[in-house]
Design a protein around this motif. Structure first.
Motif, PDB file in Angstrom:
ATOM      1  N   LEU A 168     -19.425  28.313  23.802  1.00 18.57           N
ATOM      2  CA  LEU A 168     -18.043  27.855  23.985  1.00 18.57           C
ATOM      3  C   LEU A 168     -17.947  26.994  25.240  1.00 18.57           C
ATOM      4  O   LEU A 168     -18.616  27.267  26.233  1.00 18.57           O
ATOM      5  N   VAL A 169     -17.113  25.974  25.189  1.00 20.39           N
ATOM      6  CA  VAL A 169     -16.997  25.078  26.344  1.00 20.39           C
ATOM      7  C   VAL A 169     -15.600  25.107  26.981  1.00 20.39           C
ATOM      8  O   VAL A 169     -15.336  24.370  27.922  1.00 20.39           O
TER       9      VAL A 169
ATOM     10  N   GLU B 291     -14.981  12.312  21.694  1.00 19.72           N
ATOM     11  CA  GLU B 291     -13.517  12.206  21.492  1.00 19.72           C
ATOM     12  C   GLU B 291     -12.837  12.107  22.841  1.00 19.72           C
ATOM     13  O   GLU B 291     -13.218  12.759  23.781  1.00 19.72           O
TER      14      GLU B 291
ATOM     15  N   GLN C  12     -12.083  20.493  26.318  1.00 22.61           N
ATOM     16  CA  GLN C  12     -13.385  19.902  26.006  1.00 22.61           C
ATOM     17  C   GLN C  12     -13.641  19.983  24.501  1.00 22.61           C
ATOM     18  O   GLN C  12     -13.464  21.040  23.892  1.00 22.61           O
ATOM     19  N   VAL C  13     -14.030  18.870  23.918  1.00 23.73           N
ATOM     20  CA  VAL C  13     -14.410  18.840  22.507  1.00 23.73           C
ATOM     21  C   VAL C  13     -15.852  18.364  22.457  1.00 23.73           C
ATOM     22  O   VAL C  13     -16.173  17.280  22.954  1.00 23.73           O
ATOM     23  N   ARG C  14     -16.722  19.185  21.899  1.00 20.41           N
ATOM     24  CA  ARG C  14     -18.146  18.827  21.913  1.00 20.41           C
ATOM     25  C   ARG C  14     -18.441  17.624  21.024  1.00 20.41           C
ATOM     26  O   ARG C  14     -17.778  17.392  20.025  1.00 20.41           O
ATOM     27  N   ASN C  15     -19.454  16.885  21.432  1.00 22.67           N
ATOM     28  CA  ASN C  15     -19.895  15.737  20.649  1.00 22.67           C
ATOM     29  C   ASN C  15     -21.283  16.041  20.104  1.00 22.67           C
ATOM     30  O   ASN C  15     -22.259  16.086  20.849  1.00 22.67           O
ATOM     31  N   PHE C  16     -21.378  16.290  18.817  1.00 26.53           N
ATOM     32  CA  PHE C  16     -22.660  16.619  18.208  1.00 26.53           C
ATOM     33  C   PHE C  16     -23.408  15.401  17.692  1.00 26.53           C
ATOM     34  O   PHE C  16     -24.462  15.525  17.096  1.00 26.53           O
TER      35      PHE C  16
END
Lengths: 292, 208
Positions: free
Chosen positions: B151-152, B208, B195-199
């Motif tokens: 989780l971030v 994003e 924070q929205v992760r960038n995969f």
């Protein structure tokens, strides 16, 4: 109807929980909800609770709505990536489901498919952020939605009796900043801890429903103490459950304890959320005893 | 094999501008590519501002014995600094952060994965080479590897007595992060944007 409208009117909001079955026959469950829960504000429908595979939350929400109840669609990040989550949110809007409870979700290892891939592409905070974006007419990828955007009451959870309550408050603040409209809490058995928590949480200005579990037995209380994060049933409550075995078995002691907790917490919060865990039939009696 | 990239200049500026900084620069192990030229340019810029209290440039900063001795030699310079800026892979930053418990330790690089052989991480600190290092938002403890759910945006409600619900022998990573931020007086970083992760591994697809 959005439950936030009721909070705004100053009503004490009561919700309870329904867990879909492992199967697709829901007639009995709907009958039970209509019988025991139609007097309350809204009904949460859990999303593969405890990582155990069951009938979907969205389908059950729709079935309850068709029967005149107000569902709260619980949505976790464990089983869907951001594309599936947003798609289900639009589906909910199409069905006229307006209330959400947005959670990270238990890990797959906790459930009945421990081999499954845990997704967690988003988490509770970024999911709230995502819903907010959809409400603004854009998806998380920045693409415009066609037509009028959806609008939801965005619920979130917090654990007020956790042993790291300051960290919980920090997370609660992140949820508020991301756009959470209201909160439901983990089960409370220690009203004094809850009251202390609310003194700090009220700065965020968001309505909070105290979470209530009816303690069914000594075994259940001990199990929660050993296994459920953020839940502690004090020893004197366990003694109370021990005292009169027949009374406890009949559910009377548990309902009395739960009603007492609600009464003690009520002046400090804006509603109650009851997790009856199969004891839905006791909800009307509990509310009566709690004078709600 | 992994590769480190310098974080954007604005990001680094937001961490160190107006502060006294001690710099630790890892020139590596054979599994990692380091942007040495760019780092040296940035070091020179920061030094010109007069805010750099000292620089260590060495290899294998993840080697605990070696690093401990080196840090001890520079105690005065480190104490004089408000922050320690580390140019290395995520393992290196975590190693330094664990030694300098009361200092703000910042990552100057993101660590990305390259196909093929991965570096042998000799320590308990793990770097997932996720490409967008979060250590500056988490007090130098990696939320990707220290949290079972990676989780971030903070902890879930699943920790019991400080231990993770998934692995009872593992401390909750986010409770560790919270305590560490409290120790270094940086709880304010928890107020950072969601924070929205960038995969996406393709650089063309921006976060994003």
């Amino acid at each position: 109807m959005k439950i936030t409208e009721l909070f705004e009117r100053g009503e004490f909001v009561v919700s309870a929980e329904v867990g879909p079955p492992k199967g697709f026959h829901v007639e009995h469950l709907i009958e039970e909800a209509k019988t025991y829960l139609s007097g309350i504000t809204a009904v949460n429908v859990t999303d593969n609770q405890s990582s155990v595979m069951r009938l979907g939350s969205l389908a059950m929400c729709k079935a309850l709505k068709d029967e005149g109840l107000t569902p709260i669609f619980q949505l976790t990040c464990r089983d869907r990536n951001r594309i599936a989550l947003q798609s289900d949110l639009l589906s909910a809007a199409m069905f006229g489901i307006e209330n959400l409870l947005l959670l990270t979700g238990d890990h797959t290892k906790m459930g009945d498919h421990p081999q499954a891939k845990p997704v967690f592409d988003l988490d509770s905070v970024s999911l709230i952020h995502t819903v907010k974006k959809l409400e603004e007419g854009v998806d998380l990828g920045g693409n415009p939605l066609i037509g009028e955007p959806p609008s939801f009451a965005k619920g979130a959870v917090v654990s007020p009796c956790s042993d790291s309550v300051d960290a919980q408050l920090a997370k609660m603040e992140r949820k508020v900043r991301a756009g959470a409209d209201y909160f439901q809490t983990q089960a409370v058995f220690e009203p004094e801890k809850f009251i202390k928590f609310m003194e700090k949480a009220k700065q965020f200005g968001k309505p909070v429903q105290v979470g209530i579990i009816i303690p069914k037995s000594v075994g259940m209380a001990r199990f929660m103490n050993n296994n459920v994060a953020g839940v502690h049933v004090p020893e004197e409550m366990i003694e109370e459950l021990k005292k009169d075995k027949e009374k406890t078995k009949a559910g009377i002691t548990g309902v009395e304890i739960a009603a007492r907790i609600i009464k003690e917490c009520k002046p400090y919060c804006q509603g109650v959320h009851i997790m009856a865990l199969g004891w839905e039939s006791k909800v009307p009696e509990l509310l009566k005893l709690a004078e709600i | 094999m992994l590769i480190t990239e310098l974080k954007p200049r604005e990001t680094i500026a937001s961490l160190v501008d107006g502060k006294k900084v001690f710099i630790i620069n890892c020139i590596g192990c054979k599994e990692v590519y380091f942007p040495e030229k760019e780092i040296r340019e940035l070091e020179n810029e920061l030094s010109a501002s007069g805010n750099v209290t000292g620089i260590i440039t060495t290899d294998y900063i993840c080697n605990p014995d070696n690093m401990k001795l080196r840090l001890e030699k520079h105690t005065g310079e480190i104490e004089a600094a408000d922050a320690v800026l580390v140019f290395s892979c995520g393992v290196g930053v975590q190693t330094i952060a664990s030694y300098l418990e009361e200092k703000a330790v910042y990552a100057g690089c993101d660590t990305c994965r390259l196909p093929g052989f991965q570096g042998v991480t000799p320590l308990e600190y793990k770097c997932d080479q996720c490409g967008e290092c979060y250590l500056n938002l988490t007090g130098g403890i990696c939320p990707i590897t220290a949290c079972s759910k990676s989780l971030v945006n903070g902890q879930c409600g699943g920790a019991k007595d400080g231990m993770c619900e998934v692995d009872g022998s593992m401390e909750c990573g986010w409770e560790r992060i919270y305590r560490r931020l409290e120790e270094i007086g940086r709880l304010d970083v928890l107020k950072c944007p969601t924070q929205v992760r960038n995969f996406a591994t393709d650089d063309e697809v921006s976060a994003e």
